[in-house]
Design a protein around this motif. Structure first.
Motif, PDB file in Angstrom:
ATOM      1  N   LYS A  70       0.815  -1.220   0.000  1.00  0.00           N
ATOM      2  CA  LYS A  70       0.000   0.000   0.000  1.00  0.00           C
ATOM      3  C   LYS A  70       0.847   1.268   0.000  1.00  0.00           C
ATOM      4  N   ASP A  71       1.944   1.274   0.751  1.00  0.00           N
ATOM      5  CA  ASP A  71       2.722   2.501   0.923  1.00  0.00           C
ATOM      6  C   ASP A  71       3.517   2.903  -0.307  1.00  0.00           C
ATOM      7  N   ASN A  72       3.978   1.908  -1.093  1.00  0.00           N
ATOM      8  CA  ASN A  72       4.876   2.246  -2.201  1.00  0.00           C
ATOM      9  C   ASN A  72       4.485   1.634  -3.544  1.00  0.00           C
ATOM     10  N   GLY A  73       3.441   0.809  -3.582  1.00  0.00           N
ATOM     11  CA  GLY A  73       2.985   0.240  -4.834  1.00  0.00           C
ATOM     12  C   GLY A  73       3.820  -0.897  -5.374  1.00  0.00           C
ATOM     13  N   ILE A  74       4.785  -1.393  -4.596  1.00  0.00           N
ATOM     14  CA  ILE A  74       5.629  -2.498  -5.045  1.00  0.00           C
ATOM     15  C   ILE A  74       4.783  -3.761  -5.197  1.00  0.00           C
ATOM     16  N   TYR A  75       5.030  -4.511  -6.275  1.00  0.00           N
ATOM     17  CA  TYR A  75       4.303  -5.754  -6.501  1.00  0.00           C
ATOM     18  C   TYR A  75       4.689  -6.789  -5.443  1.00  0.00           C
ATOM     19  N   ALA A  76       3.713  -7.354  -4.767  1.00  0.00           N
ATOM     20  CA  ALA A  76       3.960  -8.319  -3.694  1.00  0.00           C
ATOM     21  C   ALA A  76       3.724  -9.752  -4.161  1.00  0.00           C
ATOM     22  N   TYR A  77       2.528 -10.025  -4.653  1.00  0.00           N
ATOM     23  CA  TYR A  77       2.215 -11.357  -5.152  1.00  0.00           C
ATOM     24  C   TYR A  77       0.979 -11.295  -6.046  1.00  0.00           C
ATOM     25  N   ILE A  78       0.760 -12.359  -6.781  1.00  0.00           N
ATOM     26  CA  ILE A  78      -0.443 -12.500  -7.598  1.00  0.00           C
ATOM     27  C   ILE A  78      -1.297 -13.586  -6.979  1.00  0.00           C
ATOM     28  N   THR A  79      -2.567 -13.316  -6.821  1.00  0.00           N
ATOM     29  CA  THR A  79      -3.474 -14.308  -6.262  1.00  0.00           C
ATOM     30  C   THR A  79      -4.523 -14.679  -7.313  1.00  0.00           C
ATOM     31  N   GLN A  80      -4.817 -15.951  -7.380  1.00  0.00           N
ATOM     32  CA  GLN A  80      -5.775 -16.469  -8.354  1.00  0.00           C
ATOM     33  C   GLN A  80      -6.781 -17.356  -7.631  1.00  0.00           C
ATOM     34  N   GLU A  81      -8.046 -17.195  -7.939  1.00  0.00           N
ATOM     35  CA  GLU A  81      -9.096 -18.000  -7.312  1.00  0.00           C
ATOM     36  C   GLU A  81     -10.094 -18.452  -8.374  1.00  0.00           C
ATOM     37  N   PHE A  82     -10.464 -19.725  -8.282  1.00  0.00           N
ATOM     38  CA  PHE A  82     -11.474 -20.237  -9.202  1.00  0.00           C
ATOM     39  C   PHE A  82     -12.148 -21.451  -8.579  1.00  0.00           C
ATOM     40  N   THR A  83     -13.222 -21.887  -9.193  1.00  0.00           N
ATOM     41  CA  THR A  83     -13.961 -23.056  -8.730  1.00  0.00           C
ATOM     42  C   THR A  83     -13.792 -24.192  -9.729  1.00  0.00           C
ATOM     43  N   GLY A  84     -13.318 -25.326  -9.230  1.00  0.00           N
ATOM     44  CA  GLY A  84     -13.154 -26.510 -10.065  1.00  0.00           C
ATOM     45  C   GLY A  84     -14.230 -27.546  -9.757  1.00  0.00           C
ATOM     46  N   ILE A  85     -14.328 -28.523 -10.618  1.00  0.00           N
ATOM     47  CA  ILE A  85     -15.325 -29.577 -10.450  1.00  0.00           C
ATOM     48  C   ILE A  85     -14.634 -30.842  -9.942  1.00  0.00           C
ATOM     49  N   GLY A  86     -15.071 -31.298  -8.770  1.00  0.00           N
ATOM     50  CA  GLY A  86     -14.533 -32.523  -8.201  1.00  0.00           C
ATOM     51  C   GLY A  86     -15.481 -33.685  -8.382  1.00  0.00           C
ATOM     52  N   GLU A  87     -15.135 -34.834  -7.842  1.00  0.00           N
ATOM     53  CA  GLU A  87     -15.976 -36.023  -7.969  1.00  0.00           C
ATOM     54  C   GLU A  87     -17.226 -35.929  -7.110  1.00  0.00           C
ATOM     55  N   ASN A  88     -17.115 -35.264  -5.958  1.00  0.00           N
ATOM     56  CA  ASN A  88     -18.237 -35.200  -5.023  1.00  0.00           C
ATOM     57  C   ASN A  88     -18.774 -33.792  -4.815  1.00  0.00           C
ATOM     58  N   GLY A  89     -18.380 -32.880  -5.666  1.00  0.00           N
ATOM     59  CA  GLY A  89     -18.850 -31.508  -5.516  1.00  0.00           C
ATOM     60  C   GLY A  89     -17.871 -30.545  -6.157  1.00  0.00           C
ATOM     61  N   PHE A  90     -17.919 -29.308  -5.720  1.00  0.00           N
ATOM     62  CA  PHE A  90     -17.041 -28.280  -6.275  1.00  0.00           C
ATOM     63  C   PHE A  90     -15.808 -28.093  -5.387  1.00  0.00           C
ATOM     64  N   ASP A  91     -14.704 -27.768  -6.046  1.00  0.00           N
ATOM     65  CA  ASP A  91     -13.458 -27.445  -5.355  1.00  0.00           C
ATOM     66  C   ASP A  91     -13.211 -25.949  -5.467  1.00  0.00           C
ATOM     67  N   VAL A  92     -12.858 -25.325  -4.367  1.00  0.00           N
ATOM     68  CA  VAL A  92     -12.480 -23.912  -4.374  1.00  0.00           C
ATOM     69  C   VAL A  92     -10.960 -23.844  -4.271  1.00  0.00           C
ATOM     70  N   VAL A  93     -10.341 -23.261  -5.295  1.00  0.00           N
ATOM     71  CA  VAL A  93      -8.884 -23.257  -5.406  1.00  0.00           C
ATOM     72  C   VAL A  93      -8.371 -21.823  -5.320  1.00  0.00           C
ATOM     73  N   VAL A  94      -7.384 -21.609  -4.454  1.00  0.00           N
ATOM     74  CA  VAL A  94      -6.729 -20.300  -4.322  1.00  0.00           C
ATOM     75  C   VAL A  94      -5.229 -20.514  -4.483  1.00  0.00           C
ATOM     76  N   LEU A  95      -4.633 -19.779  -5.411  1.00  0.00           N
ATOM     77  CA  LEU A  95      -3.198 -19.876  -5.664  1.00  0.00           C
ATOM     78  C   LEU A  95      -2.565 -18.508  -5.486  1.00  0.00           C
ATOM     79  N   ASN A  96      -1.505 -18.450  -4.657  1.00  0.00           N
ATOM     80  CA  ASN A  96      -0.736 -17.218  -4.473  1.00  0.00           C
ATOM     81  C   ASN A  96       0.672 -17.425  -5.019  1.00  0.00           C
ATOM     82  N   MET A  97       1.084 -16.543  -5.914  1.00  0.00           N
ATOM     83  CA  MET A  97       2.408 -16.603  -6.529  1.00  0.00           C
ATOM     84  C   MET A  97       3.208 -15.394  -6.062  1.00  0.00           C
ATOM     85  N   VAL A  98       4.252 -15.612  -5.282  1.00  0.00           N
ATOM     86  CA  VAL A  98       4.965 -14.521  -4.614  1.00  0.00           C
ATOM     87  C   VAL A  98       5.991 -13.895  -5.556  1.00  0.00           C
ATOM     88  N   LEU A  99       5.963 -12.558  -5.615  1.00  0.00           N
ATOM     89  CA  LEU A  99       6.895 -11.805  -6.456  1.00  0.00           C
ATOM     90  C   LEU A  99       7.972 -11.097  -5.644  1.00  0.00           C
TER      91      LEU A  99
END
Length: 221
Positions: A119-148
């Protein structure tokens, strides 16, 4: 005096290409002590020689000690969630290309990709990705953080401090843990890919290790 100044300037000139040796200063002092012990049996050493040696050591410490301390005491910055702001990434491939970044990410529809910045300087910290996948018994909620950002820790790291299991998937060394609650499993996984650290969280109703392998392979392909 001019000779000492010339020596000091030469030391400054080679400073940037010097790879600090933490024991070098100790070895210099040890050599001086050995020399003093050896010549003590011969004849007194003129005071000007000791002044010269002291000046050399002082110049050495002044030039190289700050380099060594700077290199070996990089402070780890810890950022709370309040220190981070987010902005949407509408075109992931374009964003990576513009910033000369090489990352693996999930190519699914729909997906939510966001850039986390300090927040203070605008430096890139990480990228976060979220999506819903389809599993065998329901839906999967997936969150991926890629650190920069290097030499930094973020609040979400706390969920990955006690990863008790290891696995090799797709040539990657994966550290992970599975937390089970009733019919739901939450998987936490951490790994390094192409020099970047990835943090993966999966909420699923399916078996843990099979789901982890499924999404790791999907990320790699």
């Amino acid at each position: 005096m001019e000779e000492n100044q010339d020596l000091f300037e030469k030391l400054r000139q080679i400073r940037d290409s010097y790879d600090p040796d933490p024991d070098l200063a100790n070895r210099v002092i040890e050599k001086v002590n050995q020399r003093e012990a050896t010549v003590a049996f011969k004849k007194p050493v003129p005071k000007w020689i000791w002044y010269l040696i002291g000046g050399i050591i002082a110049a050495f410490l002044a030039v190289f000690l700050p380099v060594y301390l700077t290199k070996n005491n990089s402070k780890l910055a810890i950022y709370s969630s309040e220190s981070i702001i987010f902005e949407d990434i509408s075109d992931m491939d374009g964003f990576l290309s513009e910033n000369n970044l090489t990352l693996n990410y999930f190519k699914t529809e729909p997906e939510n990709n966001r850039l986390a910045k300090i927040k203070d300087n605008g430096i890139y910290a990480y990228i976060t990705q979220e999506f819903t996948g389809i599993g065998e018994n329901g839906f999967d909620v997936v969150v991926l953080n890629m650190v920069l950002l290097k030499n930094a820790e973020f609040e979400f790291y706390n969920s990955y401090n006690s990863l008790t299991n290891t696995a090799s998937i797709g040539g990657l060394d994966i550290k992970y843990s599975i937390v089970s609650e009733l019919t739901n499993n939450r998987i936490y996984a951490k790994f390094i890919l192409k020099g970047k650290t990835y943090f993966l969280q999966i909420d699923t109703q399916d078996g843990g290790t099979a789901v982890l392998e499924k999404y790791i392979n999907q990320l790699l392909n």
